[in-house]
Design a protein around this motif. Structure first.
Motif, PDB file in Angstrom:
ATOM      1  N   GLU A   1      41.152  -7.132  30.529  1.00  0.00           N
ATOM      2  CA  GLU A   1      41.995  -7.182  29.337  1.00  0.00           C
ATOM      3  C   GLU A   1      42.082  -8.575  28.716  1.00  0.00           C
ATOM      4  N   SER A   2      41.371  -9.548  29.291  1.00  0.00           N
ATOM      5  CA  SER A   2      41.450 -10.930  28.792  1.00  0.00           C
ATOM      6  C   SER A   2      40.064 -11.546  28.687  1.00  0.00           C
ATOM      7  N   ARG A   3      39.872 -12.417  27.696  1.00  0.00           N
ATOM      8  CA  ARG A   3      38.606 -13.132  27.539  1.00  0.00           C
ATOM      9  C   ARG A   3      38.690 -14.554  28.098  1.00  0.00           C
ATOM     10  N   MET A   4      39.846 -14.949  28.643  1.00  0.00           N
ATOM     11  CA  MET A   4      40.011 -16.335  29.075  1.00  0.00           C
ATOM     12  C   MET A   4      38.942 -16.741  30.088  1.00  0.00           C
ATOM     13  N   PHE A   5      38.699 -15.917  31.103  1.00  0.00           N
ATOM     14  CA  PHE A   5      37.675 -16.237  32.093  1.00  0.00           C
ATOM     15  C   PHE A   5      36.324 -16.389  31.419  1.00  0.00           C
ATOM     16  N   ASP A   6      35.979 -15.459  30.538  1.00  0.00           N
ATOM     17  CA  ASP A   6      34.674 -15.486  29.878  1.00  0.00           C
ATOM     18  C   ASP A   6      34.486 -16.736  29.022  1.00  0.00           C
ATOM     19  N   VAL A   7      35.530 -17.171  28.338  1.00  0.00           N
ATOM     20  CA  VAL A   7      35.431 -18.380  27.508  1.00  0.00           C
ATOM     21  C   VAL A   7      35.098 -19.591  28.370  1.00  0.00           C
ATOM     22  N   TYR A   8      35.810 -19.758  29.494  1.00  0.00           N
ATOM     23  CA  TYR A   8      35.528 -20.882  30.377  1.00  0.00           C
ATOM     24  C   TYR A   8      34.186 -20.712  31.089  1.00  0.00           C
TER      25      TYR A   8
ATOM     26  N   THR B   1      30.804 -34.813  27.442  1.00  0.00           N
ATOM     27  CA  THR B   1      32.226 -35.148  27.385  1.00  0.00           C
ATOM     28  C   THR B   1      33.019 -33.855  27.421  1.00  0.00           C
ATOM     29  N   LEU B   2      33.887 -33.722  28.418  1.00  0.00           N
ATOM     30  CA  LEU B   2      34.687 -32.509  28.567  1.00  0.00           C
ATOM     31  C   LEU B   2      36.165 -32.866  28.631  1.00  0.00           C
ATOM     32  N   CYS B   3      37.004 -31.898  28.331  1.00  0.00           N
ATOM     33  CA  CYS B   3      38.460 -32.087  28.429  1.00  0.00           C
ATOM     34  C   CYS B   3      39.029 -31.387  29.645  1.00  0.00           C
ATOM     35  N   ASN B   4      38.156 -30.893  30.530  1.00  0.00           N
ATOM     36  CA  ASN B   4      38.600 -30.266  31.767  1.00  0.00           C
ATOM     37  C   ASN B   4      37.448 -30.236  32.759  1.00  0.00           C
ATOM     38  N   SER B   5      37.775 -30.015  33.996  1.00  0.00           N
ATOM     39  CA  SER B   5      36.766 -29.809  35.034  1.00  0.00           C
ATOM     40  C   SER B   5      36.861 -28.358  35.472  1.00  0.00           C
ATOM     41  N   ILE B   6      35.714 -27.709  35.653  1.00  0.00           N
ATOM     42  CA  ILE B   6      35.687 -26.297  36.012  1.00  0.00           C
ATOM     43  C   ILE B   6      34.975 -26.159  37.349  1.00  0.00           C
ATOM     44  N   TYR B   7      35.643 -25.513  38.279  1.00  0.00           N
ATOM     45  CA  TYR B   7      35.089 -25.220  39.602  1.00  0.00           C
ATOM     46  C   TYR B   7      35.031 -23.701  39.705  1.00  0.00           C
ATOM     47  N   ARG B   8      33.818 -23.159  39.799  1.00  0.00           N
ATOM     48  CA  ARG B   8      33.658 -21.707  39.699  1.00  0.00           C
ATOM     49  C   ARG B   8      33.105 -21.117  40.979  1.00  0.00           C
ATOM     50  N   GLY B   9      33.638 -19.950  41.330  1.00  0.00           N
ATOM     51  CA  GLY B   9      33.133 -19.153  42.440  1.00  0.00           C
ATOM     52  C   GLY B   9      33.255 -17.687  42.077  1.00  0.00           C
ATOM     53  N   ASP B  10      32.130 -17.050  41.821  1.00  0.00           N
ATOM     54  CA  ASP B  10      32.089 -15.629  41.466  1.00  0.00           C
ATOM     55  C   ASP B  10      33.015 -15.332  40.282  1.00  0.00           C
ATOM     56  N   ASP B  11      34.003 -14.458  40.467  1.00  0.00           N
ATOM     57  CA  ASP B  11      34.886 -14.045  39.376  1.00  0.00           C
ATOM     58  C   ASP B  11      36.212 -14.800  39.369  1.00  0.00           C
TER      59      ASP B  11
ATOM     60  N   PRO C   1      24.992 -24.525  52.651  1.00  0.00           N
ATOM     61  CA  PRO C   1      24.581 -23.208  52.169  1.00  0.00           C
ATOM     62  C   PRO C   1      25.592 -22.637  51.180  1.00  0.00           C
ATOM     63  N   GLY C   2      25.092 -22.130  50.061  1.00  0.00           N
ATOM     64  CA  GLY C   2      25.937 -21.500  49.066  1.00  0.00           C
ATOM     65  C   GLY C   2      26.669 -22.451  48.140  1.00  0.00           C
ATOM     66  N   VAL C   3      26.405 -23.754  48.256  1.00  0.00           N
ATOM     67  CA  VAL C   3      27.083 -24.749  47.426  1.00  0.00           C
ATOM     68  C   VAL C   3      26.058 -25.460  46.553  1.00  0.00           C
ATOM     69  N   SER C   4      26.334 -25.548  45.249  1.00  0.00           N
ATOM     70  CA  SER C   4      25.492 -26.306  44.323  1.00  0.00           C
ATOM     71  C   SER C   4      26.367 -27.327  43.626  1.00  0.00           C
ATOM     72  N   VAL C   5      25.975 -28.570  43.712  1.00  0.00           N
ATOM     73  CA  VAL C   5      26.690 -29.642  43.029  1.00  0.00           C
ATOM     74  C   VAL C   5      25.743 -30.202  41.979  1.00  0.00           C
ATOM     75  N   HIS C   6      26.179 -30.196  40.724  1.00  0.00           N
ATOM     76  CA  HIS C   6      25.370 -30.708  39.627  1.00  0.00           C
ATOM     77  C   HIS C   6      26.123 -31.815  38.915  1.00  0.00           C
ATOM     78  N   LEU C   7      25.375 -32.671  38.239  1.00  0.00           N
ATOM     79  CA  LEU C   7      25.929 -33.767  37.446  1.00  0.00           C
ATOM     80  C   LEU C   7      25.529 -33.583  35.997  1.00  0.00           C
ATOM     81  N   HIS C   8      26.383 -34.050  35.080  1.00  0.00           N
ATOM     82  CA  HIS C   8      26.068 -33.952  33.663  1.00  0.00           C
ATOM     83  C   HIS C   8      26.645 -35.161  32.951  1.00  0.00           C
ATOM     84  N   ALA C   9      26.244 -35.354  31.707  1.00  0.00           N
ATOM     85  CA  ALA C   9      26.706 -36.498  30.922  1.00  0.00           C
ATOM     86  C   ALA C   9      27.486 -36.059  29.687  1.00  0.00           C
TER      87      ALA C   9
END
Length: 80
Positions: free
Chosen positions: A56-63, A20-30, A10-18
């Motif tokens: 005061e920062s856009r870093m979160f929004d960019v990712y 090419t990324l230079c990082n892995s992002i694990y997100r939970g709310d804010d 419950p509350g967990v979604s795991v997705h796959l994609h193809a």
């Protein structure tokens, strides 16, 4: 392989994609964890950033925008 035990929880979604990324992002709310990829190094040895949404920062929004764009191209892992 490593996230298979999380699929269906419950509350967990795991997705796959193809993409090419230079990082892995694990997100939970804010909050999110961004694991940067470093050539010649396994992910567990590379830097991990803990980013929180801050007005005061856009870093979160960019990712977050990157995350959402890849999410749109992904498919649920349970379709495998």
């Amino acid at each position: 392989m490593h996230y298979k035990p999380l699929i269906g929880l419950p509350g967990v979604s795991v997705h796959l994609h193809a993409t090419t990324l230079c990082n892995s992002i694990y997100r939970g709310d804010d909050q999110m964890l961004v694991n940067t990829h470093v050539f010649g190094m396994n992910a567990y040895g590379a830097p991990l950033w803990h980013i929180r949404r801050a007005p005061e920062s856009r870093m979160f929004d960019v990712y977050a925008e990157s995350f959402e764009a890849v999410w749109e191209l992904s498919r649920p892992a349970n379709e495998e």
